[in-house]
Design an enzyme around this catalytic site. Structure first.
Site, PDB file in Angstrom:
ATOM      1  N   ASP A  46       9.905 -35.583  15.286  1.00 51.95           N
ATOM      2  CA  ASP A  46       9.251 -35.794  13.997  1.00 51.95           C
ATOM      3  C   ASP A  46       9.553 -34.551  13.155  1.00 51.95           C
ATOM      4  O   ASP A  46       8.960 -33.489  13.367  1.00 51.95           O
ATOM      5  CB  ASP A  46       7.742 -35.979  14.213  1.00 51.95           C
ATOM      6  CG  ASP A  46       6.960 -36.021  12.906  1.00 51.95           C
ATOM      7  OD1 ASP A  46       7.561 -35.754  11.837  1.00 51.95           O
ATOM      8  OD2 ASP A  46       5.758 -36.305  12.946  1.00 51.95           O
ATOM      9  N   GLN A  76       7.750 -32.027   8.795  1.00 50.06           N
ATOM     10  CA  GLN A  76       7.342 -30.716   8.266  1.00 50.06           C
ATOM     11  C   GLN A  76       8.402 -29.639   8.481  1.00 50.06           C
ATOM     12  O   GLN A  76       8.189 -28.501   8.073  1.00 50.06           O
ATOM     13  CB  GLN A  76       6.020 -30.264   8.914  1.00 50.06           C
ATOM     14  CG  GLN A  76       4.826 -31.151   8.619  1.00 50.06           C
ATOM     15  CD  GLN A  76       4.383 -31.111   7.149  1.00 50.06           C
ATOM     16  OE1 GLN A  76       4.834 -30.288   6.362  1.00 50.06           O
ATOM     17  NE2 GLN A  76       3.501 -32.024   6.791  1.00 50.06           N
ATOM     18  N   HIS A  83       1.058 -35.766  14.679  1.00 47.23           N
ATOM     19  CA  HIS A  83       0.527 -36.548  13.553  1.00 47.23           C
ATOM     20  C   HIS A  83       0.324 -37.995  14.025  1.00 47.23           C
ATOM     21  O   HIS A  83       1.052 -38.455  14.905  1.00 47.23           O
ATOM     22  CB  HIS A  83       1.573 -36.492  12.426  1.00 47.23           C
ATOM     23  CG  HIS A  83       1.165 -37.129  11.143  1.00 47.23           C
ATOM     24  ND1 HIS A  83       1.233 -38.487  10.928  1.00 47.23           N
ATOM     25  CD2 HIS A  83       0.713 -36.597   9.986  1.00 47.23           C
ATOM     26  CE1 HIS A  83       0.840 -38.755   9.690  1.00 47.23           C
ATOM     27  NE2 HIS A  83       0.507 -37.630   9.098  1.00 47.23           N
ATOM     28  N   LYS A 118       8.404 -34.826   0.968  1.00 47.71           N
ATOM     29  CA  LYS A 118       7.927 -33.484   1.346  1.00 47.71           C
ATOM     30  C   LYS A 118       9.003 -32.428   1.104  1.00 47.71           C
ATOM     31  O   LYS A 118       8.796 -31.249   1.379  1.00 47.71           O
ATOM     32  CB  LYS A 118       7.521 -33.470   2.818  1.00 47.71           C
ATOM     33  CG  LYS A 118       6.292 -34.342   3.114  1.00 47.71           C
ATOM     34  CD  LYS A 118       5.864 -34.166   4.546  1.00 47.71           C
ATOM     35  CE  LYS A 118       4.967 -35.266   5.050  1.00 47.71           C
ATOM     36  NZ  LYS A 118       3.599 -35.224   4.544  1.00 47.71           N
ATOM     37  N   CYS A 172      -4.557 -36.349   9.445  1.00 50.92           N
ATOM     38  CA  CYS A 172      -3.890 -37.369  10.277  1.00 50.92           C
ATOM     39  C   CYS A 172      -3.561 -36.825  11.656  1.00 50.92           C
ATOM     40  O   CYS A 172      -2.483 -37.098  12.212  1.00 50.92           O
ATOM     41  CB  CYS A 172      -2.628 -37.906   9.608  1.00 50.92           C
ATOM     42  SG  CYS A 172      -2.949 -38.735   8.074  1.00 50.92           S
TER      43      CYS A 172
HETATM   44  N1  7TS Z   1       4.644 -36.386  10.649  1.00 49.10           N
HETATM   45  C1  7TS Z   1       4.135 -35.225  10.194  1.00 49.10           C
HETATM   46  C2  7TS Z   1       4.268 -34.001  11.015  1.00 49.10           C
HETATM   47  C3  7TS Z   1       3.514 -35.191   8.946  1.00 49.10           C
HETATM   48  O1  7TS Z   1       3.013 -34.041   8.518  1.00 49.10           O
HETATM   49  C4  7TS Z   1       3.412 -36.378   8.187  1.00 49.10           C
HETATM   50  C5  7TS Z   1       2.675 -36.420   6.885  1.00 49.10           C
HETATM   51  C6  7TS Z   1       3.985 -37.546   8.701  1.00 49.10           C
HETATM   52  C7  7TS Z   1       4.578 -37.516   9.934  1.00 49.10           C
HETATM   53  C8  7TS Z   1       3.979 -38.831   7.952  1.00 49.10           C
HETATM   54  O2  7TS Z   1       4.855 -38.774   6.878  1.00 49.10           O
HETATM   55  P1  7TS Z   1       4.970 -39.975   5.843  1.00 49.10           P
HETATM   56  O3  7TS Z   1       5.838 -39.446   4.770  1.00 49.10           O
HETATM   57  O4  7TS Z   1       5.589 -41.119   6.578  1.00 49.10           O
HETATM   58  O5  7TS Z   1       3.578 -40.275   5.386  1.00 49.10           O
HETATM   59  N2  7TS Z   1       1.684 -35.424   6.780  1.00 49.10           N
HETATM   60  C9  7TS Z   1       0.730 -35.322   5.850  1.00 49.10           C
HETATM   61  C10 7TS Z   1      -0.151 -34.233   5.814  1.00 49.10           C
HETATM   62  O6  7TS Z   1      -0.129 -33.297   6.577  1.00 49.10           O
HETATM   63  N3  7TS Z   1      -0.997 -34.407   4.783  1.00 49.10           N
HETATM   64  O7  7TS Z   1      -0.692 -35.543   4.160  1.00 49.10           O
HETATM   65  C11 7TS Z   1       0.370 -36.134   4.813  1.00 49.10           C
END
Ligand code: 7TS
Length: 409
Positions: free
Chosen positions: A198, A201, A121, A224, A364
């Site tokens: 990371d 997910q 990501h 999430k 992303c």
């Molecule tokens: N890493 C992964 C694997 C992600 O899927 C996401 C967000 C992030 C980092 C960033 O997370 P945040 O909470 O700091 O924004 N992924 C997604 C997605 O797949 N669709 O919208 C956000």
């Protein structure tokens, strides 16, 4: 808890969108929230709201107990050794940026290597690009197998004694693959590098044990995993965190402030400058209680079943391409796909008219889109409240989309 009882706990699911019952298939972007989480935040503001770590008054004590109690819940949830290793952040992005800005900038030098993969990501790419620019370190990419998985042989070839950081996602938000983090961490450590994970997910969907993974840093987001937005976690190994400088300076994080010099609080507070995300942490604590009540094993098994069912049903739609491994055993609960020449935004728009929420775009992950040779894709992602019926509706929505566009072209 059976699926019917679980669904009852999510008020947002019981509504119509565009005249159709809502089918929410975008939990990888953000999950929905059960009443327990909504109530915990509500109760905090109604009965406890106060700043933490300062007042001697009763509300201040309640808020501090709630906030620090949530930290202990997080510690237990990911099996960290100590709450000193649990830093509340705004989310995964902030957590990864903290490692990059604090640990990496202080410890990397010209010629050192940072290893990431093509499936990352943007939050696990750009901070390392910045570190590379500022320190002269080299950013290296692990290649992917044809089905989108990472091979340990490639890890052994890419990670060298010059590698100082290996940073990989545990579950891909596009391919759905579950990466062998424990084995990658072992290779990183054998080469003297640290392992950053990371977990955005993975943490919502499978049991995470940071000691078993033997990672050095682990990042995830509350929103999430049934928690509120604006709260996330950086887990870090204590001996590393102790030697790191904060990246935000101000209230809350100090021990002593003089005119020209100041000292920091001990862990974890030295990394939590300013009034913290109190309601968010309490909401995340309630989400953890909920997920543990249902059981992470049960959630993971449910999503495996849904992924297998979705792959089977979606594979039968002519002209539909699924990205990532076809074996459900290799993936978590999401399916990324494209339908003939129909642009994924058009797919998502037609599905939305049917009350079905899916995501379309680059997710992303632009380097991964390039690797897939796609400018964008559509994605259906599942969570503990989804059912086989949701997938049936998705498939009939996709057939409708095909029909609609065959008339247009
Ligand atoms: N890493 C992964 C694997 C992600 O899927 C996401 C967000 C992030 C980092 C960033 O997370 P945040 O909470 O700091 O924004 N992924 C997604 C997605 O797949 N669709 O919208 C956000």
């Amino acid at each position: 808890m059976d699926i019917h009882d679980i669904r009852q706990l999510f008020p947002i699911l019981h509504q119509e969108v565009n005249g159709k019952p809502l089918v929410y298939l975008d939990s990888a972007a953000t999950s929905q929230k059960p009443v327990q989480v909504i109530e915990a935040i509500n109760t905090y503001y109604r009965e406890m709201n106060s700043n933490v770590h300062r007042g001697v008054h009763t509300l201040g004590t309640r808020a501090t107990d709630g906030y620090e109690g949530a930290r202990e819940k997080v510690r237990k949830f990911i099996n960290a050794k100590s709450t000193e290793e649990i830093i509340f952040t705004r989310g995964t992005t902030t957590a990864l940026n903290t490692v990059a800005a604090s640990y990496a900038k202080a410890n990397l030098h010209e010629g050192d290597e940072i290893v990431i993969s093509y499936m990352e990501h943007h939050s696990n790419i750009i901070p390392w690009q910045q570190v590379a620019k500022q320190t002269g370190a080299v950013l290296k990419y692990l290649p992917l197998q044809e089905d989108g998985t990472i091979s340990l042989e490639d890890v052994r070839e890419t990670v060298t004694s010059n590698t100082k950081i290996v940073s990989i996602m545990q579950v891909s938000n596009v391919l759905g693959v579950v990466n062998p983090i424990k084995e990658i961490a072992k290779i990183a450590h054998e080469n003297g590098a640290i392992m950053v994970v990371d977990g955005a997910q993975s943490t919502p969907h499978l049991k995470v044990d940071v000691q078993d993974l033997d990672c050095d840093f682990f990042a995830f987001s509350g929103h999430k995993m049934c928690g509120p937005t604006g709260i996330g976690v950086l887990y870090g190994r204590k001996q590393l965190l102790e030697n790191m400088e904060p990246i935000e300076f101000g209230g809350e994080m100090i021990d002593f402030v003089g005119l020209y010099e100041s000292t920091w609080k001990e862990l974890p507070w030295k990394f939590e400058g300013g009034t913290p995300i109190i309601a968010g942490a309490i909401g995340l604590g309630a989400a953890i209680d909920f997920l543990e009540e249902v059981g992470l094993d049960q959630i993971e098994a449910h999503e495996h079943r849904l992924a297998a069912y979705a792959i089977e049903k979606m594979s039968a739609v002519e002209g539909l391409t699924i990205f990532g491994p076809k074996e459900a055993s290799k993936r978590a609960g999401l399916v990324t796909f494209n339908l003939d020449d129909v642009h994924p935004h058009d797919v998502a728009t037609v599905l939305d008219a049917e009350g079905i929420a899916v995501r379309a775009g680059h997710h992303c992950a632009q380097p991964l889109m390039k690797w897939l040779k796609q400018s964008a894709t559509a994605r259906a992602s599942f969570y503990l409240y989804n059912t086989e019926e949701d997938i049936d509706k998705l498939v009939s929505g996709l057939l409708k989309t095909k029909e609609y566009f065959s008339d247009v072209f």
